[in-house]
Design a protein around this motif. Structure first.
Motif, PDB file in Angstrom:
ATOM      1  N   GLY A   1       0.820  -1.199   0.000  1.00 28.48           N
ATOM      2  CA  GLY A   1       0.000   0.000   0.000  1.00 28.48           C
ATOM      3  C   GLY A   1       0.857   1.254   0.000  1.00 28.48           C
ATOM      4  O   GLY A   1       2.071   1.212  -0.221  1.00 28.48           O
ATOM      5  N   ASP A   2       0.220   2.384   0.269  1.00 26.14           N
ATOM      6  CA  ASP A   2       0.940   3.661   0.293  1.00 26.14           C
ATOM      7  C   ASP A   2       1.531   3.866   1.684  1.00 26.14           C
ATOM      8  O   ASP A   2       1.069   4.692   2.468  1.00 26.14           O
ATOM      9  N   PHE A   3       2.586   3.075   1.980  1.00 27.01           N
ATOM     10  CA  PHE A   3       3.144   3.143   3.332  1.00 27.01           C
ATOM     11  C   PHE A   3       3.790   4.490   3.597  1.00 27.01           C
ATOM     12  O   PHE A   3       3.855   4.936   4.755  1.00 27.01           O
ATOM     13  N   ALA A   4       4.266   5.174   2.552  1.00 28.11           N
ATOM     14  CA  ALA A   4       4.922   6.472   2.766  1.00 28.11           C
ATOM     15  C   ALA A   4       3.946   7.466   3.376  1.00 28.11           C
ATOM     16  O   ALA A   4       4.277   8.168   4.353  1.00 28.11           O
ATOM     17  N   ALA A   5       2.740   7.525   2.834  1.00 27.08           N
ATOM     18  CA  ALA A   5       1.737   8.438   3.382  1.00 27.08           C
ATOM     19  C   ALA A   5       1.349   8.025   4.795  1.00 27.08           C
ATOM     20  O   ALA A   5       1.149   8.885   5.677  1.00 27.08           O
ATOM     21  N   GLN A   6       1.267   6.726   5.050  1.00 30.24           N
ATOM     22  CA  GLN A   6       0.906   6.247   6.384  1.00 30.24           C
ATOM     23  C   GLN A   6       1.989   6.574   7.399  1.00 30.24           C
ATOM     24  O   GLN A   6       1.697   6.947   8.538  1.00 30.24           O
ATOM     25  N   VAL A   7       3.254   6.430   7.004  1.00 33.60           N
ATOM     26  CA  VAL A   7       4.358   6.769   7.903  1.00 33.60           C
ATOM     27  C   VAL A   7       4.338   8.251   8.230  1.00 33.60           C
ATOM     28  O   VAL A   7       4.516   8.664   9.388  1.00 33.60           O
ATOM     29  N   LYS A   8       4.095   9.067   7.214  1.00 28.73           N
ATOM     30  CA  LYS A   8       4.021  10.524   7.457  1.00 28.73           C
ATOM     31  C   LYS A   8       2.882  10.831   8.431  1.00 28.73           C
ATOM     32  O   LYS A   8       3.029  11.662   9.334  1.00 28.73           O
TER      33      LYS A   8
END
Length: 329
Positions: A197-204
């Protein structure tokens, strides 16, 4: 002369066709060597890559596969004083572990942590060494920081989760299967995200827009590319491997703008190139293991007769954590 059975690579191939079980003469240990009656051996991704000629270390053919295992000392060579017959030992070397009897340098051994079974003793050292060199020596992870661990359901990733939590970091783990990720909750993974998934957005979102201070990446490929989008200003992106197959590149202007470091991690080579540091590093990971920080997640076991199948299972990523070959005894 007595014989032993070992999993051997006789020629390089992309389909394991050069891998088979063989009976070998069981030689006596030479000076500085120890013969170990092996009880279990654990697989690592480099074991697979070496059979293809796709790893940095390319052993001379033919060779016995296996970087780590555990067993009982059955003979010692001239000059070996630190090990005795009957000692329970962990073995960590470049090759040679998947055999009923292995002859290894004395310095490749360490004591089995108290109370550990053979499967656990066989499969903790490579992951622990990689995690320690990555997070402590190269990444300088500090308490209170956020650590993002990719490939967290693999052997090295699980070790990084455990060590990161022990160091006081908030650990975000990524992987491809939710059920496997849930097994990391008791190991210290505060948050568990799908790498698909869009882990980058989730991490942010999880870090209030800041991003991860340290990123442990044994995957490479698209995972590396997306990691650059969620690394904190002044962060450290640790390049551990390329399990995805594609070796990524990084835009230097992006590194400049966010002032982050891209840091290479070759744990075994680090201790070979800096031998003065090796005893301290080994002593630290042994201490951490004895304290319960490191305990491998064993996802599957195979008997020696099916060791080639175990390598194929590793390639297909059929089990979380470590795949262990049981060697009897």
């Amino acid at each position: 002369m007595p014989t032993t059975t070992a999993l051997r690579c006789t020629r390089l191939s992309g389909d394991l066709s050069g891998v088979s079980l063989e009976a070998l003469d069981a030689r006596a240990p030479g000076p500085g060597e120890v013969a170990v009656s092996m009880r279990a051996a654990a697989l690592n991704f480099p074991d697979l890559l070496m059979t293809r000629g796709g790893y940095q270390h390319r052993p001379e053919l033919p060779y016995t596969i296996g970087m780590e295992g555990a067993g009982v000392v059955e003979a010692v060579g001239e000059g070996v004083t630190e090990w005795s017959l009957g000692d329970a030992v962990c073995v960590s070397d470049k090759t040679g572990a998947i055999a009923r009897r292995a002859v290894v340098p004395a310095h490749a051994l360490s004591p089995v942590p108290p109370g550990w079974d053979w499967a656990s003793a066989a499969g903790w050292q490579v992951g622990a060494l990689t995690a320690y060199v990555a997070l402590v020596v190269r990444g300088a992870l500090r308490a209170g920081e956020t650590l993002l661990v990719h490939g967290a359901t693999g052997g090295m990733g699980a070790a990084a989760v455990q060590l990161g939590a022990a160091l006081g970091a908030t650990v975000i783990a990524t992987g491809t299967r939710e059920d496997w990720l849930e097994r990391l909750r008791p190991l210290g993974a505060t948050h568990r995200l799908s790498s698909r998934g869009d882990f980058a957005a989730q991490v942010k979102a999880l870090t209030g827009g800041r991003g991860a201070d340290v990123i442990f990446d044994p995957v490479g490929g698209d995972v590396f590319d997306r990691s650059t989008k969620c690394i904190a200003f002044g962060g450290r992106l640790l390049v551990v491997g390329f399990a995805a197959g594609r070796i990524p590149s990084v835009a230097a202007n992006h590194v400049l703008i966010k002032s982050y470091s891209v840091v290479g991690v070759r744990a075994g080579e680090w201790t070979r190139q800096r031998p003065a540091e090796a005893p301290t590093i080994r002593a630290e990971i042994a201490r951490l293991a004895a304290e319960g920080v490191f305990r491998p997640l064993v996802g599957a076991t195979f008997p020696l007769e099916r060791a080639k199948e175990a390598l194929a299972a590793l390639e297909r990523r059929e089990a979380p954590g470590k795949i262990v070959v049981e060697l009897g005894g």
